[in-house]
Structures are given as C-alpha cells and as structure tokens.
Design a protein around this motif. Structure first.
Motif, PDB file in Angstrom:
ATOM      1  N   GLY A 234      30.817  -7.709 117.830  1.00  0.00           N
ATOM      2  CA  GLY A 234      30.304  -8.393 118.999  1.00  0.00           C
ATOM      3  C   GLY A 234      29.231  -9.415 118.682  1.00  0.00           C
ATOM      4  O   GLY A 234      28.737 -10.089 119.578  1.00  0.00           O
ATOM      5  N   ALA A 235      28.845  -9.529 117.404  1.00  0.00           N
ATOM      6  CA  ALA A 235      27.874 -10.522 116.939  1.00  0.00           C
ATOM      7  C   ALA A 235      26.442 -10.129 117.291  1.00  0.00           C
ATOM      8  O   ALA A 235      25.883 -10.539 118.313  1.00  0.00           O
ATOM      9  CB  ALA A 235      28.206 -11.913 117.461  1.00  0.00           C
ATOM     10  N   MET A 236      25.833  -9.342 116.441  1.00  0.00           N
ATOM     11  CA  MET A 236      24.434  -8.944 116.603  1.00  0.00           C
ATOM     12  C   MET A 236      23.525 -10.163 116.460  1.00  0.00           C
ATOM     13  O   MET A 236      23.689 -10.975 115.556  1.00  0.00           O
ATOM     14  CB  MET A 236      24.048  -7.900 115.557  1.00  0.00           C
ATOM     15  N   ASP A 237      22.542 -10.254 117.330  1.00  0.00           N
ATOM     16  CA  ASP A 237      21.545 -11.315 117.227  1.00  0.00           C
ATOM     17  C   ASP A 237      20.504 -10.909 116.194  1.00  0.00           C
ATOM     18  O   ASP A 237      19.567 -10.164 116.490  1.00  0.00           O
ATOM     19  CB  ASP A 237      20.891 -11.559 118.588  1.00  0.00           C
ATOM     20  N   GLY A 238      20.669 -11.410 114.978  1.00  0.00           N
ATOM     21  CA  GLY A 238      19.742 -11.064 113.909  1.00  0.00           C
ATOM     22  C   GLY A 238      18.332 -11.536 114.155  1.00  0.00           C
ATOM     23  O   GLY A 238      17.368 -10.918 113.692  1.00  0.00           O
ATOM     24  N   LEU A 239      18.171 -12.640 114.920  1.00  0.00           N
ATOM     25  CA  LEU A 239      16.843 -13.156 115.216  1.00  0.00           C
ATOM     26  C   LEU A 239      16.065 -12.247 116.154  1.00  0.00           C
ATOM     27  O   LEU A 239      14.840 -12.355 116.246  1.00  0.00           O
ATOM     28  CB  LEU A 239      16.951 -14.557 115.828  1.00  0.00           C
ATOM     29  N   ASP A 240      16.762 -11.377 116.850  1.00  0.00           N
ATOM     30  CA  ASP A 240      16.111 -10.398 117.715  1.00  0.00           C
ATOM     31  C   ASP A 240      15.926  -9.074 116.980  1.00  0.00           C
ATOM     32  O   ASP A 240      14.907  -8.399 117.124  1.00  0.00           O
ATOM     33  CB  ASP A 240      16.944 -10.194 118.985  1.00  0.00           C
ATOM     34  N   ALA A 241      16.920  -8.694 116.180  1.00  0.00           N
ATOM     35  CA  ALA A 241      16.828  -7.421 115.451  1.00  0.00           C
ATOM     36  C   ALA A 241      15.708  -7.459 114.416  1.00  0.00           C
ATOM     37  O   ALA A 241      14.897  -6.525 114.322  1.00  0.00           O
ATOM     38  CB  ALA A 241      18.160  -7.121 114.775  1.00  0.00           C
TER      39      ALA A 241
END
Length: 393
Positions: free
Chosen positions: A47-54
């Motif tokens: 689903g495409a994790m938002d790395g900039l938030d994680a």
C-alpha cells in the motif's frame, strides 16, 4: 496448471462450514530452508508506506513547509533518534531496539519502477526484483526464489499457503512451500469426510486440507493473538517458530498503508502492526534473533507534500526499515537527498538515491555468502550492487 473458479470455491467452502481463509490458494506467509544458521525475514508493506512519516527527517527545515498539518518531529510526540531523524510515536515500542543497535533504516530508496505509480505494478516489481520491465516475466519468479536457486543445498520445507495476500517474492522453480497462522480447519467429522470427497482427486487441495485440520488440532503455533495487532503478532510468532526449526527465510506481508486521506490513523495502525510483528519475531526467536536480519520493504514512497485530504499520494523514494540482532543498527544508512527546490523527484517526491534491491543483495551476501556476480545477474538481474553499506554486524 490448475484452474479454479474462486467464487465457486468460496461458495462451496461456505457450505462446508469452514473459513475461506483456510484455503491453500490464499497466501500470506512463505518459508524456505537453507544450509545456514543465519535467518532472513522479508516483510512486504503493501500500500506504499510513507517513510517520511514513519522515520521523520525533522532536521530538514523544508519538511514543515511542505507538510504543515501532518505531525512532525519531537515537539509532536515523535522520538528523536539522532538530532535529524525522529521515530513516529507509534513505532515507539521499537525504540529499545534502536538503542541496542538492532533497528536501522535507509531513506531515499526505491525499486527501478517509476512514474506510473500503480500499487499492483509496484508490488510486482518489488517482489520480482527484476527491474522496471513490465509486465513482469512470471517465468523468472521472485527474488527470494532465485536466491534459493543460487544456494547449494537449499531445500523446501513442508508448509501451506493461507491468508489473503499472494507472496510472489518466493514464486519460481526452486522448491518452497508456505504456511500462515489461523490455517486450522475446525470441521465436524461429517464435514471432514465431505471435504475429503470433494478434493479426493486433487492431491494439492486434498493434502492441504487434511494437514490443516490435523495441525489445527495439535499445533500450539496455530494459536491466534487477539486485538488490533493480533494478526501481525501471530505472523511474527509463527515465523519465529518456523525459523527456530528448519526454515532460514520467511516472507509475509502487512497491508493497509495507502494513506491518501486522513493519514494519521491509517499509518498509525500500520506502524502498530509492524512494530508488533517485529517484536513477536524477536521474542519468538530467542537466541536466534542475533542471527536474524529483518527487511521491511514497500513498493514506493509517497509525495512529500500533503494533499487536501490530510494524506499523501503515491510517490517514488521511500524508506527501508531494518531490524534484527544481525544488523548494525542505531543508525541511518545512505545519504539524505534534501527536500529543497530542485532536490525532489519530478518536483513532488523524495529523490531515490539507491536501489532498494542493493540493500537486500548485500544482506544476502553477508548472511549466505552469495557472490556479487550471482546477485547482480541471477538474483537481481540488472542490479548495480554498488558499495557495501556494511549493514550487518
């Protein structure tokens, strides 16, 4: 090749009184055995994790200008890691791993997939590991399967595929099987006889159903953990159980990362499940955790700018999360591309600086001794391995 009308099967399964999730056509976890004491776990974040938030690069001043409403940095509850990056608060349970050197990450990574931003194509490219050639050539299989083909003495382990996600990453010529928690069939004796009769002439379904019933009755590893992170905990615990036995490679998926709107709760739930799965692996593996590398990978990142719905759209550069006693954790790998003018990909996404396949390849090199030429030609065709990030202890 076997062809089956899925709707017909689901209808017949309901008549049998069993859950469709117990059927061997459905897959959420795969395993393989290798002549090695090292372990590799690949978690696909669908689903495409938002790395900039994680893993928040709050030290880049442009982040606040581009994301005014999304929570950012230690002042919003994120956990500072090194003065530049902060861990999303929902990954807080993993902070002790960071402090022990058992958690790390790499930003600005991606597969060669570009611009079309389809979940299905992106996941195919990620699991096939073959580059940006679409449609993916199914004859080549997935990159974990090609790893097995490159390792002398690799064997299959008896297991079954259960769940809702098909793991293409282990498809291919090399022998492998699959399993997942909650594979038990709870049937009356009459229903068991009917099931055996329906699949009497199909050895794949007949044997899978028979053993699922048998394992469900006798295996403590099939116990289900409840609560919002129960499925993820069960996946991690079950993977650890198999990795403590003959398996040396496990792959499973955690879906639910598509945060086009209302991103806070969406990514929060996903991060809760990811943290639960990693901690279940650590707890279940015991001493074997020190010989384990976990790679949590997603098909692509998300846009740097938030959208009008409190979310982010499909992007390019993303983040790879690494865990395990075998990694050199407590650090960020790779360079930071920046978020300023002229630094974004297509003026919208985090600029990818390294092929995510290179990190997986270097993990294979360190864990299983695969030669660089084999990694670049056979396991990940067309990959430029580049320099060793020295991610393993």
């Amino acid at each position: 090749m076997l062809h089956l009308d899925r709707r017909l099967f689901l209808k017949s399964a309901a008549l049998l009184g069993c859950s469709a999730a117990a059927h061997p056509l459905m897959n959420s976890m795969t395993f393989a055995a290798l002549p090695s004491d090292n372990r590799l776990v690949v978690i696909i974040l669908r689903g495409a994790m938002d790395g900039l938030d994680a893993i928040q690069p709050y030290g880049d001043p442009m982040l606040r200008k581009l994301r005014r409403d999304l929570s950012l940095g230690p002042e919003a509850g994120a956990l500072d890691l090194d003065g530049f990056y902060a861990l999303h608060p929902r990954l807080g349970p993993l902070l002790p791993l960071w402090q022990k050197g058992e958690l790390a990450f790499a930003h600005a990574v991606s597969t060669p997939y570009r611009d079309k931003r389809s979940h299905f194509d992106g996941q195919d490219v990620l699991e096939a590991g073959t580059g940006n050639d679409l449609p993916v050539d199914r004859r080549l299989g997935g990159w974990l399967n090609r790893l097995l083909q490159a390792v002398p003495g690799a064997t299959s382990e008896t297991a079954y595929a259960v769940g809702i996600e098909q793991m293409k990453i282990l498809e291919g010529k090399a022998a492998h099987m699959s399993w997942a928690p909650r594979a038990a069939l709870s049937l009356s004796p009459q229903a068991q006889l009917l099931l055996e009769h329906v699949y009497h002439d199909d050895p794949l379904f007949r044997d899978a159903a028979r053993d699922a019933v048998h394992i469900g009755a006798e295996s403590p590893a099939m116990e289900k953990t409840t609560g919002p992170t129960g499925d993820a905990q069960s996946l991690g615990a079950f993977a650890a159980n198999r990795l403590n036995a003959e398996s040396r490679i496990a792959a499973f998926s955690i879906p639910g990362w598509d945060s086009h709107a209302n991103q806070g709760p969406v990514i929060g739930r996903g991060l809760d499940r990811l943290a639960a799965a990693i901690l279940a692996l650590r707890d279940g593996l015991g001493a074997n955790w020190q010989r384990t590398t976990v790679l949590a990978m997603t098909e692509f990142g998300r846009t740097v700018r938030e959208n009008g719905s409190g979310g982010t759209d499909h992007g390019t550069g993303g983040a790879l999360i690494m865990a395990g006693g075998a990694i050199k954790g407590g650090r960020a790998y790779g360079d930071w591309p920046g978020l300023g003018e002229g630094q974004l990909y297509a003026d919208r996404d985090l600029m990818p600086l390294r092929d995510i396949r290179a990190y997986a390849a270097w993990a294979m090199r360190g864990l299983f001794g695969i030669e660089p030429g084999v990694l670049e030609r056979a396991v990940f065709p067309g990959l430029d391995l580049g320099g060793d990030p020295k991610m393993l202890a």
